[in-house]
Design a protein around this motif. Structure first.
Motif, PDB file in Angstrom:
ATOM      1  N   VAL A  14       0.860  -1.186   0.000  1.00  0.00           N
ATOM      2  CA  VAL A  14       0.000   0.000   0.000  1.00  0.00           C
ATOM      3  C   VAL A  14       0.897   1.236   0.000  1.00  0.00           C
ATOM      4  N   VAL A  15       0.893   1.947  -1.119  1.00  0.00           N
ATOM      5  CA  VAL A  15       1.666   3.185  -1.240  1.00  0.00           C
ATOM      6  C   VAL A  15       0.704   4.350  -1.042  1.00  0.00           C
ATOM      7  N   SER A  16       0.880   5.090   0.031  1.00  0.00           N
ATOM      8  CA  SER A  16      -0.029   6.192   0.364  1.00  0.00           C
ATOM      9  C   SER A  16       0.727   7.511   0.400  1.00  0.00           C
ATOM     10  N   PHE A  17      -0.019   8.590   0.244  1.00  0.00           N
ATOM     11  CA  PHE A  17       0.549   9.932   0.265  1.00  0.00           C
ATOM     12  C   PHE A  17      -0.108  10.751   1.377  1.00  0.00           C
ATOM     13  N   THR A  18       0.675  11.550   2.035  1.00  0.00           N
ATOM     14  CA  THR A  18       0.106  12.460   3.019  1.00  0.00           C
ATOM     15  C   THR A  18      -0.722  13.517   2.296  1.00  0.00           C
ATOM     16  N   GLY A  19      -1.680  14.090   2.996  1.00  0.00           N
ATOM     17  CA  GLY A  19      -2.528  15.105   2.375  1.00  0.00           C
ATOM     18  C   GLY A  19      -3.146  16.010   3.417  1.00  0.00           C
ATOM     19  N   THR A  20      -3.357  17.250   3.037  1.00  0.00           N
ATOM     20  CA  THR A  20      -4.019  18.221   3.902  1.00  0.00           C
ATOM     21  C   THR A  20      -5.315  18.653   3.251  1.00  0.00           C
ATOM     22  N   ARG A  21      -6.136  19.367   4.002  1.00  0.00           N
ATOM     23  CA  ARG A  21      -7.424  19.787   3.484  1.00  0.00           C
ATOM     24  C   ARG A  21      -7.256  20.666   2.246  1.00  0.00           C
ATOM     25  N   GLY A  22      -8.203  20.542   1.336  1.00  0.00           N
ATOM     26  CA  GLY A  22      -8.130  21.309   0.111  1.00  0.00           C
ATOM     27  C   GLY A  22      -8.552  22.752   0.266  1.00  0.00           C
ATOM     28  N   SER A  23      -9.305  23.055   1.331  1.00  0.00           N
ATOM     29  CA  SER A  23      -9.858  24.388   1.541  1.00  0.00           C
ATOM     30  C   SER A  23     -10.136  24.589   3.022  1.00  0.00           C
ATOM     31  N   PRO A  24     -10.180  25.843   3.499  1.00  0.00           N
ATOM     32  CA  PRO A  24     -10.596  26.086   4.885  1.00  0.00           C
ATOM     33  C   PRO A  24     -12.013  25.592   5.187  1.00  0.00           C
ATOM     34  N   ALA A  25     -12.800  25.297   4.160  1.00  0.00           N
ATOM     35  CA  ALA A  25     -14.141  24.756   4.398  1.00  0.00           C
ATOM     36  C   ALA A  25     -14.091  23.359   4.997  1.00  0.00           C
ATOM     37  N   GLU A  26     -13.001  22.647   4.744  1.00  0.00           N
ATOM     38  CA  GLU A  26     -12.863  21.267   5.199  1.00  0.00           C
ATOM     39  C   GLU A  26     -12.180  21.222   6.561  1.00  0.00           C
ATOM     40  N   ASP A  27     -12.319  20.057   7.206  1.00  0.00           N
ATOM     41  CA  ASP A  27     -11.558  19.803   8.426  1.00  0.00           C
ATOM     42  C   ASP A  27     -10.370  18.922   8.059  1.00  0.00           C
ATOM     43  N   ASP A  28      -9.222  19.199   8.638  1.00  0.00           N
ATOM     44  CA  ASP A  28      -7.973  18.541   8.251  1.00  0.00           C
ATOM     45  C   ASP A  28      -7.857  17.206   8.976  1.00  0.00           C
ATOM     46  N   ARG A  29      -8.468  16.150   8.403  1.00  0.00           N
ATOM     47  CA  ARG A  29      -8.577  14.897   9.130  1.00  0.00           C
ATOM     48  C   ARG A  29      -7.939  13.707   8.416  1.00  0.00           C
ATOM     49  N   TYR A  30      -7.469  13.872   7.201  1.00  0.00           N
ATOM     50  CA  TYR A  30      -7.028  12.695   6.455  1.00  0.00           C
ATOM     51  C   TYR A  30      -5.832  12.018   7.109  1.00  0.00           C
ATOM     52  N   ASN A  31      -5.913  10.694   7.234  1.00  0.00           N
ATOM     53  CA  ASN A  31      -4.829   9.864   7.760  1.00  0.00           C
ATOM     54  C   ASN A  31      -4.646   8.695   6.792  1.00  0.00           C
ATOM     55  N   PRO A  32      -3.498   8.612   6.125  1.00  0.00           N
ATOM     56  CA  PRO A  32      -3.301   7.533   5.151  1.00  0.00           C
ATOM     57  C   PRO A  32      -3.483   6.135   5.739  1.00  0.00           C
ATOM     58  N   GLU A  33      -3.343   5.995   7.039  1.00  0.00           N
ATOM     59  CA  GLU A  33      -3.429   4.690   7.673  1.00  0.00           C
ATOM     60  C   GLU A  33      -4.830   4.077   7.560  1.00  0.00           C
ATOM     61  N   VAL A  34      -5.857   4.909   7.315  1.00  0.00           N
ATOM     62  CA  VAL A  34      -7.214   4.365   7.300  1.00  0.00           C
ATOM     63  C   VAL A  34      -7.389   3.340   6.190  1.00  0.00           C
ATOM     64  N   VAL A  35      -6.733   3.529   5.055  1.00  0.00           N
ATOM     65  CA  VAL A  35      -6.841   2.569   3.956  1.00  0.00           C
ATOM     66  C   VAL A  35      -6.164   1.262   4.336  1.00  0.00           C
ATOM     67  N   ALA A  36      -4.973   1.347   4.899  1.00  0.00           N
ATOM     68  CA  ALA A  36      -4.257   0.141   5.319  1.00  0.00           C
ATOM     69  C   ALA A  36      -5.072  -0.655   6.337  1.00  0.00           C
ATOM     70  N   ALA A  37      -5.674   0.039   7.294  1.00  0.00           N
ATOM     71  CA  ALA A  37      -6.469  -0.645   8.319  1.00  0.00           C
ATOM     72  C   ALA A  37      -7.661  -1.371   7.697  1.00  0.00           C
ATOM     73  N   ALA A  38      -8.320  -0.729   6.736  1.00  0.00           N
ATOM     74  CA  ALA A  38      -9.474  -1.362   6.085  1.00  0.00           C
ATOM     75  C   ALA A  38      -9.047  -2.580   5.270  1.00  0.00           C
ATOM     76  N   LEU A  39      -7.889  -2.499   4.632  1.00  0.00           N
ATOM     77  CA  LEU A  39      -7.406  -3.638   3.846  1.00  0.00           C
ATOM     78  C   LEU A  39      -7.039  -4.815   4.745  1.00  0.00           C
ATOM     79  N   ARG A  40      -6.492  -4.545   5.897  1.00  0.00           N
ATOM     80  CA  ARG A  40      -6.214  -5.629   6.848  1.00  0.00           C
ATOM     81  C   ARG A  40      -7.507  -6.298   7.289  1.00  0.00           C
ATOM     82  N   GLU A  41      -8.556  -5.498   7.483  1.00  0.00           N
ATOM     83  CA  GLU A  41      -9.831  -6.040   7.948  1.00  0.00           C
ATOM     84  C   GLU A  41     -10.437  -7.018   6.946  1.00  0.00           C
ATOM     85  N   VAL A  42     -10.180  -6.814   5.643  1.00  0.00           N
ATOM     86  CA  VAL A  42     -10.756  -7.725   4.645  1.00  0.00           C
ATOM     87  C   VAL A  42      -9.814  -8.872   4.304  1.00  0.00           C
TER      88      VAL A  42
END
Length: 523
Positions: free
Chosen positions: A390-418
């Motif tokens: 799993v190759v992931s990239f860090t990321g920040t919110r695209g606009s002040p309208a968003e909340d800065d919550r992205y964590n690349p680990e969420v994809v890895a965790a979901a893949l482990r679950e399946v």
């Protein structure tokens, strides 16, 4: 609540009812209490900074309503938030629905209506009675930094139908819906939080593309429309005049031509498109002059107080008439009578029931809307018995309208679950990823690679070097534009829990992706 109270209310309390204010923290501040007590402040907006847990939000709403009921005419509050779903979800404890573009990929009006009702029930259970959604902007500009996946898509008719359905769902459970951002923020390359965008299209194009979703929502009976800090010279004749403070937009177009008699709510007047132009305080006066009913000042108590005082001065000096204030106040009271009711008796036990329904619907929407745009090499599904990188990239919110919550680990965790055994590689982009041999299974999780040249270069190198690779775009479907033609490409449109779980199941072959891209990807 009696509408005849308007005649006997002091001017300060009338004007206070026309303002929506935000504050810092999970408990009422002295500043917000003073605005309620001194001006009978009529409306509150919650951001992520105000939200810690369901029980805390329920208690906060009850306390604020009690403060409001104890002063002036005893009028209740509209308590608002932006719970659009996806990347704009102020409530972030795992129940948020996927965003509007994922719903657009489902292309199902009934699903949008169900989404509105489900979100509405959860908001009601927390004492929130006004949702600043749906987004009715038509996103046809891949470089739009502030709307993008918050939109249902690029087709005006479908955006209108889905938006009207979501609003109907919200209002079916007595949460007021507020469509935004009129007359349309979809075809901009500038974020109005940071500067004044200009939509330079002529009137016929606006009538064909930007206006129809708002007209559909109005015809469907939406309670409120939010104005945008974008200049429309074809309407106003002025490329430096934000629509929010234009009577040609608010009164002549929206009230008179479109026949809208609901609530007109401003976007926050502390956004730079207003604050760095006419200014927040003058903007408040001019917004009411233009026809707006509720003026939003989301952050600074000094600016909130100054804006209220500026409107009071405008009435006392004859610039604004008290009749003009009363007209908005009657409208606000009318909608509070319809919508506030049950939100004042919110209970956490009810939230728990709503949360279960929200999670179930999130799964349903995500499984419906996840989109396999291209898989000519038939790379998917991956084999769960084989190792996966799993190759992931860090990321920040695209606009002040968003909340800065992205964590690349969420994809890895979901893949482990399946059932995958995985190795993770997380980077900013531009680095070399050492994965051998060439036929190793790889999922490259892109996060707005369209706007990140280094990230795009890494993706392109990975696709060129490996046969068993899929790109998973968890933030921006337009990332396809920077991927090689040979790339298998899957998109979730956002990184909400339901969307990420659907992605993992799709990669494992237990969900069949059926969504259709609601936007065109530039070549």
């Amino acid at each position: 609540m009696q509408t005849q109270t308007v005649a006997s209310m002091p001017l300060e309390q009338k004007v206070g009812q026309l303002f929506m204010a935000g504050f810092d923290g999970s408990e009422p501040t002295d500043g917000i209490r003073e605005l309620i007590r001194e001006y009978n402040l009529g409306n509150i907006i919650y951001f992520a900074r105000n939200i810690a847990s369901p029980s805390q939000v329920t208690a906060l709403s009850a306390e604020l309503q009690s403060e409001a009921r104890a002063v002036g005419a005893g009028l209740p509050l509209f308590v608002a938030t932006d719970q659009e779903g996806g990347v704009v979800s102020r409530l972030d404890w795992g129940t948020q629905l996927p965003g509007q573009m994922l719903i657009g990929a489902c292309d199902d009006d009934a699903m949008a209506r169900k989404a509105g009702a489900t979100v509405g029930r959860e908001l009601q259970s927390l004492g929130i009675n006004l949702n600043l959604a749906p987004v009715l902007d038509v996103n046809n500009n891949p470089e739009n930094p502030v709307i993008g996946v918050r939109s249902f898509g690029e087709d005006p008719e479908r955006v209108g139908a889905l938006g009207a359905a979501m609003a109907e769902g919200l209002q079916s459970v007595d949460v007021a819906a507020c469509g935004k951002h009129f007359p349309g923020h979809g075809d901009t390359a500038v974020d109005s939080h940071l500067d004044l965008p200009v939509v330079a299209h002529e009137q016929p194009r606006l009538e064909r593309v930007e206006f129809p979703p708002f007209e559909a929502a109005i015809q469907g009976g939406i309670d409120a429309i939010m104005t945008t800090h974008v200049a429309f010279p074809a309407i106003t004749g002025d490329a430096e005049l934000p629509a929010t403070i234009s009577s040609a937009v608010q009164t002549a177009l929206l009230r008179e031509q479109f026949g809208f008699d609901g609530l007109l709510v401003t976007d926050c007047l502390e956004m730079d498109a207003i604050a760095d132009g006419v200014g927040t305080t003058e903007g408040a006066v001019r917004a009411i002059e233009a026809g707006c009913d509720i003026v939003t000042v989301s952050h600074t108590v000094e600016r909130q107080r100054a804006a209220i005082e500026a409107v009071l001065t405008a009435v006392r000096t004859g610039r604004l008439t008290e009749e003009r204030i009363d007209r908005s106040l009657h409208r606000i009271q009318r909608y509070k009578q319809q919508r506030v009711g049950t939100s004042e008796t919110a209970e956490v036990s009810e939230w728990r029931r709503c949360a279960t329904a929200s999670k179930q619907l999130a799964t349903e929407i995500a499984n419906c809307g996840i989109t396999l745009v291209r898989d000519e090499s038939e790379t998917l599904p991956f084999d769960t018995s084989r190792h996966l990188h799993v190759v992931s990239f860090t990321g920040t919110r695209g606009s002040p309208a968003e909340d800065d919550r992205y964590n690349p680990e969420v994809v890895a965790a979901a893949l482990r679950e399946v059932g995958f055994e995985i190795t993770t590689h997380t980077m900013a982009g531009g680095e070399t990823v050492d994965i051998t041999p060439a036929d190793e299974q790889i999922v490259a999780v892109s996060y707005d690679a369209l706007s990140n040249e280094a990230q795009a270069e890494t993706l392109q190198t990975l696709v060129a070097d490996h046969d068993q690779l899929a790109v998973l775009a968890v933030r921006n479907p337009y990332d396809l534009a920077v991927c090689p033609d040979a790339a298998t490409f899957l998109t979730t449109y956002d990184y909400s829990p339901g969307a990420i779980q659907a992605a993992a199941k799709t990669l494992a072959g237990t969900v069949e992706p059926t969504g259709t891209l609601p936007v065109t990807i530039p070549k």
